[in-house]
Scaffold this motif. Structure first.
Motif, PDB file in Angstrom:
ATOM      1  N   ARG A  16       0.962  -1.310   0.124  1.00 18.26           N
ATOM      2  CA  ARG A  16       0.021   0.061   0.201  1.00 18.26           C
ATOM      3  C   ARG A  16       0.701   1.222   0.036  1.00 18.26           C
ATOM      4  N   GLU A  17       1.811   1.264   0.903  1.00 17.39           N
ATOM      5  CA  GLU A  17       2.737   2.452   0.846  1.00 17.39           C
ATOM      6  C   GLU A  17       3.605   2.495  -0.453  1.00 17.39           C
ATOM      7  N   GLN A  18       3.944   1.524  -1.142  1.00 17.64           N
ATOM      8  CA  GLN A  18       4.685   1.561  -2.215  1.00 17.64           C
ATOM      9  C   GLN A  18       3.772   2.333  -3.432  1.00 17.64           C
ATOM     10  N   ALA A  19       2.543   1.771  -3.573  1.00 19.00           N
ATOM     11  CA  ALA A  19       1.203   2.238  -4.323  1.00 19.00           C
ATOM     12  C   ALA A  19       1.194   3.862  -3.935  1.00 19.00           C
ATOM     13  N   GLU A  20       0.976   4.194  -2.737  1.00 19.65           N
ATOM     14  CA  GLU A  20       0.887   5.430  -2.553  1.00 19.65           C
ATOM     15  C   GLU A  20       1.967   6.434  -3.065  1.00 19.65           C
ATOM     16  N   ARG A  21       3.258   5.801  -2.817  1.00 18.70           N
ATOM     17  CA  ARG A  21       4.398   6.648  -3.337  1.00 18.70           C
ATOM     18  C   ARG A  21       4.360   6.575  -4.835  1.00 18.70           C
ATOM     19  N   ARG A  22       4.195   5.628  -5.571  1.00 18.01           N
ATOM     20  CA  ARG A  22       4.022   5.707  -6.843  1.00 18.01           C
ATOM     21  C   ARG A  22       3.080   6.633  -7.383  1.00 18.01           C
ATOM     22  N   ALA A  23       1.734   6.832  -6.770  1.00 18.59           N
ATOM     23  CA  ALA A  23       0.677   7.717  -6.968  1.00 18.59           C
ATOM     24  C   ALA A  23       1.325   9.332  -6.965  1.00 18.59           C
ATOM     25  N   LEU A  24       2.106   9.470  -5.748  1.00 21.78           N
ATOM     26  CA  LEU A  24       2.349  10.743  -5.680  1.00 21.78           C
ATOM     27  C   LEU A  24       3.687  11.084  -6.417  1.00 21.78           C
ATOM     28  N   ARG A  25       4.533  10.311  -6.938  1.00 20.60           N
ATOM     29  CA  ARG A  25       5.576  10.658  -7.837  1.00 20.60           C
ATOM     30  C   ARG A  25       4.931  10.556  -9.150  1.00 20.60           C
ATOM     31  N   GLN A  27       1.844  12.161  -9.777  1.00 20.00           N
ATOM     32  CA  GLN A  27       1.325  13.280  -9.694  1.00 20.00           C
ATOM     33  C   GLN A  27       2.206  14.459  -9.698  1.00 20.00           C
TER      34      GLN A  27
END
Length: 125
Positions: A16-25, A27
Motif C-alpha cells: 500500500r505504501e509503495q502504491a501511494e508513493r508511486r501515485a505521488l511520484r 502526480q
C-alpha cells in the motif's frame, strides 16, 4: 498461524505504501510537466514575437539599404516592454551576491619571475 497473519499484514502495508508513493511520484511528474509546458509556451510566444519583429524590419529594408522615407513611423517594438518569465521548474532564481567588504587580495608572482626582475636591476640603460 499468527506469525503468518502478521507477515501478511506487514506485506500489505508495504504494498500500500509503495502504491501511494508511486501515485505521488506520478502526480508530481504531471505537475512538473504542466509547469514546463506553460514555461515553454511563453518562450515560444516570445520567440514568435521576435521573429515577427525581424520580419517587419526586413520588409522595411530596400535594395540600396534602409528605407529613408519617413512615411512609415517606427512601430513600437514588442521588445520595448520587458516580459518577466518565471524561473524554469526545478531551477530557483539565484539570489544576488552581497557586496565585498574587503579589498581584493594581491596576487603572488612566481619566484622565477621575481628572480628575472632582479637579474635586470644592474642594467645601466
Amino acid at each position: 498461524m499468527t506469525d503468518i497473519a502478521g507477515m501478511k499484514a506487514e506485506l500489505d502495508g508495504l504494498v500500500r505504501e509503495q502504491a501511494e508513493r508511486r501515485a505521488l511520484r506520478e502526480q508530481r511528474g504531471e505537475e512538473i510537466k504542466a509547469q514546463s509546458h506553460e514555461y515553454m509556451t511563453k518562450q515560444v510566444q516570445a520567440a514568435e514575437r521576435y521573429v515577427q519583429h525581424r520580419r517587419e524590419l526586413a520588409q522595411r529594408k530596400t535594395k540600396s539599404g534602409w528605407s529613408t522615407d519617413r512615411t512609415h513611423a517606427e512601430p513600437p517594438s514588442a521588445f520595448d516592454d520587458p516580459v518577466e518569465f518565471p524561473a524554469a521548474p526545478g531551477n530557483p532564481p539565484m539570489p544576488p551576491r552581497p557586496p565585498r567588504d574587503e579589498p581584493p587580495r594581491p596576487t603572488r608572482r612566481h619566484r622565477a619571475a621575481e628572480e628575472d626582475d632582479e637579474a635586470f636591476d644592474n642594467n645601466p640603460w
